[in-house]
Design a protein around this motif. Sequence first.
Motif, PDB file in Angstrom:
ATOM      1  N   LYS A  55       0.831  -1.204   0.000  1.00  0.00           N
ATOM      2  CA  LYS A  55       0.000   0.000   0.000  1.00  0.00           C
ATOM      3  C   LYS A  55       0.866   1.254   0.000  1.00  0.00           C
ATOM      4  O   LYS A  55       0.559   2.236  -0.673  1.00  0.00           O
ATOM      5  N   ASN A  56       1.968   1.205   0.753  1.00  0.00           N
ATOM      6  CA  ASN A  56       2.881   2.343   0.872  1.00  0.00           C
ATOM      7  C   ASN A  56       4.195   1.848   1.477  1.00  0.00           C
ATOM      8  O   ASN A  56       4.350   0.647   1.728  1.00  0.00           O
ATOM      9  N   LYS A  57       5.103   2.768   1.751  1.00  0.00           N
ATOM     10  CA  LYS A  57       6.396   2.389   2.311  1.00  0.00           C
ATOM     11  C   LYS A  57       6.232   1.764   3.697  1.00  0.00           C
ATOM     12  O   LYS A  57       6.923   0.805   4.038  1.00  0.00           O
ATOM     13  N   GLU A  58       5.313   2.280   4.484  1.00  0.00           N
ATOM     14  CA  GLU A  58       5.081   1.728   5.819  1.00  0.00           C
ATOM     15  C   GLU A  58       4.687   0.253   5.751  1.00  0.00           C
ATOM     16  O   GLU A  58       5.149  -0.564   6.547  1.00  0.00           O
ATOM     17  N   ALA A  59       3.855  -0.099   4.788  1.00  0.00           N
ATOM     18  CA  ALA A  59       3.447  -1.502   4.628  1.00  0.00           C
ATOM     19  C   ALA A  59       4.651  -2.368   4.263  1.00  0.00           C
ATOM     20  O   ALA A  59       4.768  -3.504   4.736  1.00  0.00           O
ATOM     21  N   LEU A  60       5.534  -1.853   3.441  1.00  0.00           N
ATOM     22  CA  LEU A  60       6.763  -2.578   3.093  1.00  0.00           C
ATOM     23  C   LEU A  60       7.619  -2.768   4.339  1.00  0.00           C
ATOM     24  O   LEU A  60       8.138  -3.864   4.584  1.00  0.00           O
ATOM     25  N   LEU A  61       7.770  -1.728   5.146  1.00  0.00           N
ATOM     26  CA  LEU A  61       8.571  -1.823   6.363  1.00  0.00           C
ATOM     27  C   LEU A  61       7.972  -2.827   7.347  1.00  0.00           C
ATOM     28  O   LEU A  61       8.700  -3.594   7.984  1.00  0.00           O
ATOM     29  N   VAL A  62       6.655  -2.852   7.461  1.00  0.00           N
ATOM     30  CA  VAL A  62       5.996  -3.824   8.342  1.00  0.00           C
ATOM     31  C   VAL A  62       6.267  -5.239   7.845  1.00  0.00           C
ATOM     32  O   VAL A  62       6.565  -6.134   8.632  1.00  0.00           O
ATOM     33  N   ASP A  63       6.181  -5.463   6.533  1.00  0.00           N
ATOM     34  CA  ASP A  63       6.466  -6.796   5.995  1.00  0.00           C
ATOM     35  C   ASP A  63       7.922  -7.192   6.234  1.00  0.00           C
ATOM     36  O   ASP A  63       8.214  -8.351   6.524  1.00  0.00           O
ATOM     37  N   LEU A  64       8.840  -6.234   6.138  1.00  0.00           N
ATOM     38  CA  LEU A  64      10.241  -6.536   6.433  1.00  0.00           C
ATOM     39  C   LEU A  64      10.425  -6.858   7.920  1.00  0.00           C
ATOM     40  O   LEU A  64      11.180  -7.767   8.268  1.00  0.00           O
ATOM     41  N   ALA A  65       9.731  -6.127   8.786  1.00  0.00           N
ATOM     42  CA  ALA A  65       9.804  -6.410  10.219  1.00  0.00           C
ATOM     43  C   ALA A  65       9.244  -7.802  10.512  1.00  0.00           C
ATOM     44  O   ALA A  65       9.824  -8.560  11.296  1.00  0.00           O
ATOM     45  N   ARG A  66       8.140  -8.144   9.868  1.00  0.00           N
ATOM     46  CA  ARG A  66       7.568  -9.489  10.039  1.00  0.00           C
ATOM     47  C   ARG A  66       8.574 -10.547   9.602  1.00  0.00           C
ATOM     48  O   ARG A  66       8.746 -11.569  10.268  1.00  0.00           O
ATOM     49  N   PHE A  67       9.239 -10.303   8.481  1.00  0.00           N
ATOM     50  CA  PHE A  67      10.251 -11.232   7.988  1.00  0.00           C
ATOM     51  C   PHE A  67      11.378 -11.380   9.009  1.00  0.00           C
ATOM     52  O   PHE A  67      11.851 -12.487   9.272  1.00  0.00           O
ATOM     53  N   GLY A  68      11.799 -10.274   9.606  1.00  0.00           N
ATOM     54  CA  GLY A  68      12.839 -10.326  10.629  1.00  0.00           C
ATOM     55  C   GLY A  68      12.420 -11.155  11.824  1.00  0.00           C
ATOM     56  O   GLY A  68      13.192 -11.984  12.328  1.00  0.00           O
ATOM     57  N   TYR A  69      11.178 -10.962  12.279  1.00  0.00           N
ATOM     58  CA  TYR A  69      10.684 -11.766  13.399  1.00  0.00           C
ATOM     59  C   TYR A  69      10.558 -13.233  13.018  1.00  0.00           C
ATOM     60  O   TYR A  69      10.802 -14.117  13.841  1.00  0.00           O
ATOM     61  N   GLN A  70      10.204 -13.518  11.767  1.00  0.00           N
ATOM     62  CA  GLN A  70      10.152 -14.910  11.316  1.00  0.00           C
ATOM     63  C   GLN A  70      11.536 -15.546  11.417  1.00  0.00           C
ATOM     64  O   GLN A  70      11.679 -16.680  11.888  1.00  0.00           O
ATOM     65  N   GLN A  71      12.559 -14.818  10.962  1.00  0.00           N
ATOM     66  CA  GLN A  71      13.927 -15.335  11.048  1.00  0.00           C
ATOM     67  C   GLN A  71      14.334 -15.564  12.499  1.00  0.00           C
ATOM     68  O   GLN A  71      14.910 -16.599  12.834  1.00  0.00           O
ATOM     69  N   LEU A  72      14.057 -14.595  13.355  1.00  0.00           N
ATOM     70  CA  LEU A  72      14.415 -14.711  14.770  1.00  0.00           C
ATOM     71  C   LEU A  72      13.692 -15.890  15.414  1.00  0.00           C
ATOM     72  O   LEU A  72      14.308 -16.700  16.119  1.00  0.00           O
ATOM     73  N   ASN A  73      12.406 -16.029  15.151  1.00  0.00           N
ATOM     74  CA  ASN A  73      11.635 -17.150  15.709  1.00  0.00           C
ATOM     75  C   ASN A  73      12.161 -18.489  15.218  1.00  0.00           C
ATOM     76  O   ASN A  73      12.250 -19.451  15.986  1.00  0.00           O
ATOM     77  N   THR A  74      12.516 -18.565  13.953  1.00  0.00           N
ATOM     78  CA  THR A  74      13.063 -19.806  13.395  1.00  0.00           C
ATOM     79  C   THR A  74      14.366 -20.176  14.094  1.00  0.00           C
ATOM     80  O   THR A  74      14.582 -21.336  14.446  1.00  0.00           O
ATOM     81  N   ASN A  75      15.228 -19.189  14.302  1.00  0.00           N
ATOM     82  CA  ASN A  75      16.498 -19.450  14.987  1.00  0.00           C
ATOM     83  C   ASN A  75      16.265 -19.926  16.418  1.00  0.00           C
ATOM     84  O   ASN A  75      16.935 -20.848  16.883  1.00  0.00           O
ATOM     85  N   ILE A  76      15.331 -19.298  17.103  1.00  0.00           N
ATOM     86  CA  ILE A  76      15.036 -19.702  18.475  1.00  0.00           C
ATOM     87  C   ILE A  76      14.473 -21.116  18.500  1.00  0.00           C
ATOM     88  O   ILE A  76      14.900 -21.958  19.295  1.00  0.00           O
ATOM     89  N   ASP A  77      13.513 -21.399  17.624  1.00  0.00           N
ATOM     90  CA  ASP A  77      12.920 -22.742  17.576  1.00  0.00           C
ATOM     91  C   ASP A  77      13.974 -23.800  17.267  1.00  0.00           C
ATOM     92  O   ASP A  77      14.015 -24.851  17.906  1.00  0.00           O
ATOM     93  N   ARG A  78      14.797 -23.524  16.287  1.00  0.00           N
ATOM     94  CA  ARG A  78      15.794 -24.498  15.848  1.00  0.00           C
ATOM     95  C   ARG A  78      16.820 -24.789  16.940  1.00  0.00           C
ATOM     96  O   ARG A  78      17.246 -25.927  17.108  1.00  0.00           O
TER      97      ARG A  78
END
Length: 136
Positions: A55-78
């Motif tokens: 929708k805008n730059k903010e939406a892109l930043l939120v998706d990048l933040a979500r991606f970062g949390y996905q990576q962090l969660n994966t590392n913690i789980d693993r």
Amino acid sequence: MGSKERKARNRLNMHKDILHAALRIVREEGHRSLSLRRLANDIEFSATVLYLYFKNKEALLVDLARFGYQQLNTNIDRNCHSIFDPKNRLKAMLTIYWRFATREKELYLLMQETCMNLNGLAPLFPEMLTFINSIN
């Protein structure tokens, strides 16, 4: 497979490709250097095409933040799934968190600033809630 499924898969793949290109800019130059116009130039698309995915730059930043949390969660789980002692588990989780924050400095900063810039103190998306719940 029908054309609807193929189009949906292509759209999802394009979304991922755009996120990875944005992440490359963030890692190389910092999240403040990221703009939709800059991203469009890097992936050789018109800026208007990006508005089909964000929708805008903010939406892109939120998706990048979500991606970062996905990576962090994966590392913690693993790395922590087999640690049952609470003290050792917390120590391992904090080590993973610290490594993530130092290795992915710009993404980490983006994650923190994105969460602070949006309204409310509640978790903003499921990936952030997963991370918070992993600490409890």
